[in-house]
Every structure is written in C-alpha cells, then in structure tokens.
Design a protein around this motif. Structure first.
Motif, PDB file in Angstrom:
ATOM      1  N   ALA A  90       2.110   7.352   5.357  1.00 55.15           N
ATOM      2  CA  ALA A  90       0.974   7.813   6.164  1.00 55.15           C
ATOM      3  C   ALA A  90       1.437   7.918   7.604  1.00 55.15           C
ATOM      4  N   GLY A 100      -1.218  12.036   5.287  1.00 56.67           N
ATOM      5  CA  GLY A 100      -0.681  11.214   4.211  1.00 56.67           C
ATOM      6  C   GLY A 100       0.209  12.100   3.363  1.00 56.67           C
ATOM      7  N   ILE A 111      -6.225   5.623   0.313  1.00 54.56           N
ATOM      8  CA  ILE A 111      -5.510   5.505   1.581  1.00 54.56           C
ATOM      9  C   ILE A 111      -4.601   4.275   1.549  1.00 54.56           C
ATOM     10  N   SER A 141     -11.980   6.184  -1.889  1.00 56.44           N
ATOM     11  CA  SER A 141     -11.215   6.852  -0.833  1.00 56.44           C
ATOM     12  C   SER A 141     -10.395   5.837  -0.041  1.00 56.44           C
ATOM     13  N   ILE A 143      -7.506   4.963   9.758  1.00 55.03           N
ATOM     14  CA  ILE A 143      -7.284   6.234   9.058  1.00 55.03           C
ATOM     15  C   ILE A 143      -8.512   6.584   8.226  1.00 55.03           C
ATOM     16  N   HIS A 144      -9.036   5.609   7.491  1.00 49.58           N
ATOM     17  CA  HIS A 144     -10.205   5.862   6.635  1.00 49.58           C
ATOM     18  C   HIS A 144     -11.394   6.312   7.468  1.00 49.58           C
ATOM     19  N   THR A 170      -0.539   4.560   1.954  1.00 46.87           N
ATOM     20  CA  THR A 170       0.143   3.836   3.023  1.00 46.87           C
ATOM     21  C   THR A 170       1.113   2.797   2.473  1.00 46.87           C
ATOM     22  N   VAL A 187      -4.985   1.185   8.368  1.00 45.70           N
ATOM     23  CA  VAL A 187      -5.612   1.751   7.169  1.00 45.70           C
ATOM     24  C   VAL A 187      -7.101   1.989   7.411  1.00 45.70           C
TER      25      VAL A 187
END
Length: 134
Positions: free
Chosen positions: A43, A57, A34, A30, A9-10, A38, A6
């Motif tokens: 995701a 996503g 995410i 944000s 991804i962020h 997820t 996570v």
C-alpha cells in the motif's frame, strides 16, 4: 504500515472513492481488505504538508487463463480531486511501476470507470516490467 496508516487509508477511501463505488461499502470487509493488502501486498500513501492526498494498493495477480503467469495491478488508486492526473497521481503510479519492475512483472493499471451516455467504460493500460526503472 502502522495500524494508524491502515485506518487513515480506509477513512480516505470511504470518502474519496465514494463517487466511484458501484454499491454501498461493507465497512468491515473493506477494512479487512485494506489490512490484507497492507500486510501481504503493498500500500502506498502520498502525503503533502502532513495530510494524505492519495493512496494506491497494489497486488500480485495471475491471469485467469494461465495461473503460472503473474502480473501486478492496483487494488485501489485514488487521490483528492485536485490532484487527479497531476504529480501526486503520477508519483503513486511511478512507485507502483518501480515495484513491479523490481519484481520483473507487468503492471496492469485498470484505471477508473467512466460513465458516458449511460455506459461505463474502463481504459486499462499495461506497462512492461522495465517501464518502472528510473
């Protein structure tokens, strides 16, 4: 997905998606989105040589005019610039289509906003449920 996924991804999105952002990101919100995607949606991460090169996503949504009819769509879809429109981009979309197909739902790919002559254009594509079957 792990907490590390996570966070990765962020971080990836804050860097790679920045040129497409219409405003400054709210870092906390944000990240929470995410986490939500997820945890409750899906995701996808594309990894090449141990490095994230793309992520998508996807989520289930309904039409505003008929909430009884669902479809799947992307919440985000970004790859490193050198992979845009290439195999990595296509692999993420292919996986999303396969998931939508398993759910027997259309997949609506909103695509990226493109600026042309001071106007922003979007070019969505709709894939029927059987388009992800391989």
């Amino acid at each position: 997905m792990t907490d590390d996924d996570v966070i990765a991804i962020h971080r990836f999105l804050l860097i790679v998606a920045k040129p497409q952002m219409r405003c400054a990101p709210d870092i906390e919100q944000s990240l929470l989105e995410i986490i939500r995607v997820t945890k409750y949606e899906a995701a996808l991460i594309a990894v090449l040589d141990g490095n994230m090169v793309g992520t998508m996503g996807i989520m289930k949504a309904t039409w505003w005019y008929n909430p009884a009819v669902a479809f799947m769509t992307e919440r985000w879809h970004f790859v490193l610039p050198q992979f845009h429109n290439g195999p990595v981009d296509k692999a993420l979309l292919g996986e999303a289509l396969a998931i939508a197909s398993l759910a027997d739902l259309e997949f609506v790919d909103h695509g990226k906003m493109r600026e042309r002559n001071g106007r922003f254009l979007m070019m969505p594509k709709v894939y029927p449920p059987d388009s992800g079957a391989s």
